[in-house]
Design a protein around this motif. Structure first.
Motif, mmCIF file in Angstrom:
data_model
loop_
_atom_site.group_PDB
_atom_site.id
_atom_site.type_symbol
_atom_site.label_atom_id
_atom_site.label_comp_id
_atom_site.label_asym_id
_atom_site.label_seq_id
_atom_site.Cartn_x
_atom_site.Cartn_y
_atom_site.Cartn_z
ATOM 1 N N PHE A 209 0.613 -1.268 0.129
ATOM 2 C CA PHE A 209 0.186 -0.012 0.164
ATOM 3 C C PHE A 209 0.950 1.322 0.065
ATOM 4 C CE2 PHE A 209 -3.433 2.932 1.248
ATOM 5 C CZ PHE A 209 -4.336 2.615 0.137
ATOM 6 N N GLU A 210 2.037 1.338 0.556
ATOM 7 C CA GLU A 210 2.712 2.486 0.398
ATOM 8 C C GLU A 210 3.275 2.809 -0.766
ATOM 9 O OE1 GLU A 210 5.595 -1.142 1.014
ATOM 10 O OE2 GLU A 210 3.739 -0.287 2.014
ATOM 11 N N VAL A 211 3.121 2.039 -1.860
ATOM 12 C CA VAL A 211 3.117 2.636 -3.452
ATOM 13 C C VAL A 211 1.742 2.820 -4.114
ATOM 14 C CG1 VAL A 211 5.451 1.898 -3.503
ATOM 15 C CG2 VAL A 211 3.637 0.025 -4.153
ATOM 16 N N SER A 212 0.707 3.001 -3.413
ATOM 17 C CA SER A 212 -0.613 2.843 -4.172
ATOM 18 C C SER A 212 -0.701 4.103 -5.175
ATOM 19 C CB SER A 212 -1.599 2.904 -2.962
ATOM 20 O OG SER A 212 -1.677 4.324 -2.099
ATOM 21 N N ASP A 213 -0.200 5.380 -4.646
ATOM 22 C CA ASP A 213 -0.209 6.611 -5.548
ATOM 23 C C ASP A 213 0.691 5.802 -7.047
ATOM 24 O OD1 ASP A 213 -1.585 7.958 -4.023
ATOM 25 O OD2 ASP A 213 0.217 8.985 -3.285
ATOM 26 N N ALA A 214 1.693 5.224 -6.808
ATOM 27 C CA ALA A 214 2.213 5.042 -8.173
ATOM 28 C C ALA A 214 1.650 4.075 -9.043
ATOM 29 C CB ALA A 214 3.864 4.711 -7.760
ATOM 30 N N SER B 268 2.068 -7.526 -13.587
ATOM 31 C CA SER B 268 3.003 -8.006 -12.337
ATOM 32 C C SER B 268 3.926 -7.111 -12.129
ATOM 33 C CB SER B 268 3.439 -9.325 -12.787
ATOM 34 O OG SER B 268 4.457 -9.535 -13.675
ATOM 35 N N ARG B 269 4.531 -6.301 -13.164
ATOM 36 C CA ARG B 269 5.598 -5.390 -12.690
ATOM 37 C C ARG B 269 4.955 -3.805 -12.480
ATOM 38 N NH1 ARG B 269 9.238 -7.374 -17.943
ATOM 39 N NH2 ARG B 269 9.577 -9.411 -17.123
ATOM 40 N N LEU B 270 3.690 -3.537 -12.376
ATOM 41 C CA LEU B 270 3.374 -2.461 -11.747
ATOM 42 C C LEU B 270 3.844 -2.176 -10.398
ATOM 43 C CD1 LEU B 270 -0.207 -2.135 -13.575
ATOM 44 C CD2 LEU B 270 1.802 -1.224 -14.441
ATOM 45 N N PRO B 271 3.859 -0.821 -10.098
ATOM 46 C CA PRO B 271 4.490 -0.583 -8.536
ATOM 47 C C PRO B 271 3.659 -1.128 -7.380
ATOM 48 C CG PRO B 271 4.232 1.336 -9.926
ATOM 49 C CD PRO B 271 3.801 0.164 -10.742
ATOM 50 N N GLY B 272 4.175 -1.940 -6.997
ATOM 51 C CA GLY B 272 3.632 -2.672 -5.594
ATOM 52 C C GLY B 272 2.994 -4.047 -5.731
ATOM 53 N N VAL B 273 2.802 -4.242 -7.013
ATOM 54 C CA VAL B 273 2.023 -5.449 -7.021
ATOM 55 C C VAL B 273 2.704 -6.835 -6.316
ATOM 56 C CG1 VAL B 273 1.065 -7.162 -8.578
ATOM 57 C CG2 VAL B 273 0.684 -4.656 -9.314
#
Length: 156
Positions: free
Chosen positions: A74-79, A123-128
């Protein structure tokens, strides 16, 4: 909430957003100028957000439609959300409650493209961290009339 006349206007525009103001006014029982003013008021209030054309994905070669539950760090939810907004195959994305953090609706041309999209892109999107994919077999209902929904909600 919409009044009865606004519901008639919205219902007509949901059926055909290209209807002329003259035809719309006649259908809802107003003259052209008051009808135009009502539509403008609905736009200004944000009730009518935009006008668009609905495209059939399958008629354009996108035979696969899938829904993907995505869990992320969740800390990369914005990205993650920024990346999702840019991805051309993701039709819709919702932040959700429950086991997954997001629900994506995507389209691809075939199963090979879906596999590639899942392994090499999503799978390579931020934080997945995890994805669960469900395939749409056929559409039962694709949209609702918000004018009809408003009328239904007002029933007692």
């Amino acid at each position: 909430m919409l009044d009865a006349l606004d519901r008639k206007i919205v219902s007509a525009l949901e059926r055909d957003a290209r209807i002329s103001f003259g035809e719309l006014a006649e259908e809802v029982g107003l003259s052209k100028t008051p009808c135009w003013k009502r539509v403008k008021a609905l736009e200004n209030q944000g009730i009518i957000r935009s006008y668009s054309t609905r495209i059939d994905p399958a008629a354009n070669g996108f035979d696969i439609e899938a829904f993907i539950q995505v869990s992320i760090d969740f800390e990369v939810s914005d990205a993650f959300e920024a990346a999702v907004r840019k991805h051309p195959l993701i039709r819709r994305c919702y932040a959700t409650t429950g086991e997954a953090d997001y629900l994506l609706q995507i389209v691809t041309v075939d199963m090979r493209a879906l596999d590639r999209m899942l392994r090499e892109e999503l799978s390579r999107l931020p934080g997945v961290r995890r994805t669960v994919t469900s395939m749409a077999m056929r559409e039962i209902k694709g949209d609702i009339s918000f004018a009809d929904a408003a009328a239904h909600a007002l029933r007692e």
